[in-house]
Design a protein around this motif. Structure first.
Motif, PDB file in Angstrom:
ATOM      1  N   ALA A   8       0.842  -1.191   0.000  1.00 38.61           N
ATOM      2  CA  ALA A   8       0.000   0.000   0.000  1.00 38.61           C
ATOM      3  C   ALA A   8       0.880   1.246   0.000  1.00 38.61           C
ATOM      4  O   ALA A   8       2.002   1.233   0.513  1.00 38.61           O
ATOM      5  CB  ALA A   8      -0.909   0.003   1.220  1.00 38.61           C
ATOM      6  N   SER A   9       0.358   2.312  -0.564  1.00 38.63           N
ATOM      7  CA  SER A   9       1.111   3.567  -0.560  1.00 38.63           C
ATOM      8  C   SER A   9       1.211   4.100   0.865  1.00 38.63           C
ATOM      9  O   SER A   9       0.510   3.652   1.774  1.00 38.63           O
ATOM     10  CB  SER A   9       0.414   4.598  -1.454  1.00 38.63           C
ATOM     11  N   THR A  10       2.079   5.051   1.052  1.00 37.59           N
ATOM     12  CA  THR A  10       2.285   5.633   2.377  1.00 37.59           C
ATOM     13  C   THR A  10       1.010   6.296   2.883  1.00 37.59           C
ATOM     14  O   THR A  10       0.655   6.163   4.050  1.00 37.59           O
ATOM     15  CB  THR A  10       3.440   6.648   2.334  1.00 37.59           C
ATOM     16  N   TYR A  11       0.298   6.986   1.996  1.00 38.91           N
ATOM     17  CA  TYR A  11      -0.941   7.652   2.385  1.00 38.91           C
ATOM     18  C   TYR A  11      -2.000   6.638   2.800  1.00 38.91           C
ATOM     19  O   TYR A  11      -2.667   6.805   3.822  1.00 38.91           O
ATOM     20  CB  TYR A  11      -1.481   8.501   1.232  1.00 38.91           C
ATOM     21  N   LEU A  12      -2.156   5.597   2.005  1.00 40.44           N
ATOM     22  CA  LEU A  12      -3.158   4.577   2.307  1.00 40.44           C
ATOM     23  C   LEU A  12      -2.812   3.834   3.588  1.00 40.44           C
ATOM     24  O   LEU A  12      -3.677   3.554   4.422  1.00 40.44           O
ATOM     25  CB  LEU A  12      -3.275   3.588   1.135  1.00 40.44           C
ATOM     26  N   SER A  13      -1.541   3.548   3.786  1.00 40.17           N
ATOM     27  CA  SER A  13      -1.102   2.885   5.008  1.00 40.17           C
ATOM     28  C   SER A  13      -1.350   3.765   6.230  1.00 40.17           C
ATOM     29  O   SER A  13      -1.733   3.265   7.298  1.00 40.17           O
ATOM     30  CB  SER A  13       0.379   2.535   4.895  1.00 40.17           C
ATOM     31  N   LEU A  14      -1.140   5.068   6.090  1.00 37.96           N
ATOM     32  CA  LEU A  14      -1.415   6.004   7.175  1.00 37.96           C
ATOM     33  C   LEU A  14      -2.891   5.969   7.554  1.00 37.96           C
ATOM     34  O   LEU A  14      -3.233   5.871   8.734  1.00 37.96           O
ATOM     35  CB  LEU A  14      -1.004   7.424   6.769  1.00 37.96           C
TER      36      LEU A  14
END
Length: 139
Positions: A8-14
């Motif tokens: 997952a992208s960093t934004y989605l993981s956040l």
């Protein structure tokens, strides 16, 4: 043939880790009487607290990566210490034994997360003495 899955992208993981933190914390508070009712469920409360620790550390690390750049790493102090203390407090609100087991489970989880992180994010370039010696010889 199977599909190739990517991380997952960093934004989605956040977003996912932050939402999971809120859900675990609220679930621990809603079911606090059940989690404190027996020895087994008290251990489960500590285990949930360790998940709270890992997910909060993930969300804080992702937020720092977004704000300060991709190469930024979470350190033992203040990120890990803050997440550990907050998870222990959340577990302690359920039961004192939950706080103790949260510490144990969180230390184990941190060890394995660090081990996986080093394997994935560090290059496989040789750092042995032979590699350094061969570089000096070439000069």
């Amino acid at each position: 043939m199977g599909k190739v899955r990517r991380a997952a992208s960093t934004y989605l993981s956040l977003v996912i880790s932050s939402v999971a933190c809120v859900l675990i914390f609220s679930g621990m508070q809603i079911y606090r009487h059940y989690l404190a009712s027996s020895q087994t469920t008290t251990l489960l409360g500590g285990f949930l607290g360790s998940w709270l620790f890992i997910l909060s550390l993930t969300s804080i690390s992702n937020l720092e990566a977004i704000l300060m750049g991709r190469g930024f790493q979470a350190g033992l102090f203040p990120e890990v210490a803050f997440c550990m203390v907050s998870a222990i407090i959340a577990s302690g609100m359920v039961h004192r034994v939950c706080a103790t087991t949260c510490i144990i489970f969180s230390i184990l989880a941190l060890y394995y997360v660090n081990k996986i992180s080093q394997r994935v994010h560090h290059s496989t370039a040789p750092h042995s003495a032979e590699a350094v010696h061969s570089k000096k010889k070439k000069k």
